[in-house]
Design a protein around this motif. Sequence first.
Motif, PDB file in Angstrom:
ATOM      1  N   ASN A 160       0.806  -1.228   0.000  1.00  0.00           N
ATOM      2  CA  ASN A 160       0.000   0.000   0.000  1.00  0.00           C
ATOM      3  C   ASN A 160       0.840   1.279   0.000  1.00  0.00           C
ATOM      4  N   THR A 161       2.144   1.129  -0.155  1.00  0.00           N
ATOM      5  CA  THR A 161       3.040   2.287  -0.191  1.00  0.00           C
ATOM      6  C   THR A 161       3.557   2.489  -1.609  1.00  0.00           C
ATOM      7  N   SER A 162       3.516   3.719  -2.073  1.00  0.00           N
ATOM      8  CA  SER A 162       4.025   4.023  -3.416  1.00  0.00           C
ATOM      9  C   SER A 162       5.394   4.706  -3.321  1.00  0.00           C
ATOM     10  N   ILE A 163       6.115   4.657  -4.405  1.00  0.00           N
ATOM     11  CA  ILE A 163       7.413   5.337  -4.467  1.00  0.00           C
ATOM     12  C   ILE A 163       7.204   6.846  -4.322  1.00  0.00           C
ATOM     13  N   SER A 164       6.103   7.359  -4.877  1.00  0.00           N
ATOM     14  CA  SER A 164       5.792   8.791  -4.744  1.00  0.00           C
ATOM     15  C   SER A 164       5.690   9.194  -3.284  1.00  0.00           C
ATOM     16  N   GLU A 165       5.070   8.340  -2.472  1.00  0.00           N
ATOM     17  CA  GLU A 165       4.942   8.637  -1.039  1.00  0.00           C
ATOM     18  C   GLU A 165       6.302   8.595  -0.343  1.00  0.00           C
ATOM     19  N   ILE A 166       7.140   7.647  -0.740  1.00  0.00           N
ATOM     20  CA  ILE A 166       8.471   7.532  -0.137  1.00  0.00           C
ATOM     21  C   ILE A 166       9.291   8.792  -0.403  1.00  0.00           C
ATOM     22  N   VAL A 167       9.297   9.246  -1.665  1.00  0.00           N
ATOM     23  CA  VAL A 167      10.110  10.435  -1.991  1.00  0.00           C
ATOM     24  C   VAL A 167       9.513  11.701  -1.388  1.00  0.00           C
ATOM     25  N   LYS A 168       8.192  11.735  -1.276  1.00  0.00           N
ATOM     26  CA  LYS A 168       7.550  12.892  -0.632  1.00  0.00           C
ATOM     27  C   LYS A 168       7.982  12.971   0.838  1.00  0.00           C
ATOM     28  N   GLY A 169       7.992  11.829   1.507  1.00  0.00           N
ATOM     29  CA  GLY A 169       8.427  11.795   2.906  1.00  0.00           C
ATOM     30  C   GLY A 169       9.893  12.151   3.065  1.00  0.00           C
ATOM     31  N   ALA A 170      10.697  11.837   2.041  1.00  0.00           N
ATOM     32  CA  ALA A 170      12.130  12.149   2.079  1.00  0.00           C
ATOM     33  C   ALA A 170      12.431  13.547   1.553  1.00  0.00           C
ATOM     34  N   LYS A 171      11.379  14.236   1.065  1.00  0.00           N
ATOM     35  CA  LYS A 171      11.504  15.606   0.536  1.00  0.00           C
ATOM     36  C   LYS A 171      12.505  15.685  -0.627  1.00  0.00           C
ATOM     37  N   MET A 172      12.249  14.822  -1.615  1.00  0.00           N
ATOM     38  CA  MET A 172      13.092  14.862  -2.819  1.00  0.00           C
ATOM     39  C   MET A 172      12.286  14.450  -4.042  1.00  0.00           C
ATOM     40  N   ALA A 173      12.865  14.662  -5.210  1.00  0.00           N
ATOM     41  CA  ALA A 173      12.183  14.345  -6.467  1.00  0.00           C
ATOM     42  C   ALA A 173      12.156  12.836  -6.694  1.00  0.00           C
ATOM     43  N   LYS A 174      11.126  12.393  -7.423  1.00  0.00           N
ATOM     44  CA  LYS A 174      10.952  10.967  -7.663  1.00  0.00           C
ATOM     45  C   LYS A 174      12.138  10.354  -8.403  1.00  0.00           C
ATOM     46  N   GLY A 175      12.724  11.120  -9.320  1.00  0.00           N
ATOM     47  CA  GLY A 175      13.865  10.614 -10.074  1.00  0.00           C
ATOM     48  C   GLY A 175      15.049  10.252  -9.201  1.00  0.00           C
ATOM     49  N   THR A 176      15.173  10.938  -8.062  1.00  0.00           N
ATOM     50  CA  THR A 176      16.289  10.681  -7.144  1.00  0.00           C
ATOM     51  C   THR A 176      16.209   9.261  -6.588  1.00  0.00           C
ATOM     52  N   PHE A 177      14.992   8.789  -6.373  1.00  0.00           N
ATOM     53  CA  PHE A 177      14.801   7.431  -5.843  1.00  0.00           C
ATOM     54  C   PHE A 177      15.523   6.409  -6.715  1.00  0.00           C
TER      55      PHE A 177
END
Length: 201
Positions: free
Chosen positions: A30-47
Amino acid sequence: MGKIEDKKREKKEALLISAFALFTEKGIQNTSISEIVKGAKMAKGTFYLYYKDKFDIRDELIARQASALFDKANEELKLHEAESWSSLEEGIVALADHIADQLNENQLLLRFISKNLSWGIFSNIRIAGLDNRNCMDIFEDLLERSGRQFRQKHLMIYMIVELVNATCYNVILQEQPVTLEELKPDLNLAIRNLIKQFEVS
């Protein structure tokens, strides 16, 4: 170059912290990569500079957390070796006991590890306190120092790890069917019986 490496480490650490918080709160599915990067305060591409998908970051989190568990349990084992155990069985029981106690103290970690720790990940986990050797080395050292012979050592270790993992989960989280302290004598006996079952006489 040092500052660049520090920045990379900080970004990776932020991703790991965000992912762990989300995975333990919502579950991996139930967790998306978008949520992970939002929580880390960075752009999705950085992931994607660090991980190929959310299961890749999950595996690193499990490896880190399980490594810390085994590292601490192994330190306790070495610290109290002379006074607390005198046989292979006592050493493995003491190791399992330390890990169960740590998981009892950190039930969030128990939920995460128990649901996601595969044998493939476990057997390759590297432990910093053991000069980056893997979890299997702790067991291998105990077996070698015993001077005894065992058939299918990895199967024996697998069954012990799965037994501890499976029996402790409900006992710690729900105190069902018994409490952890009530479980321990029978769990320890089961571990000793497994060791005996695999020993070559």
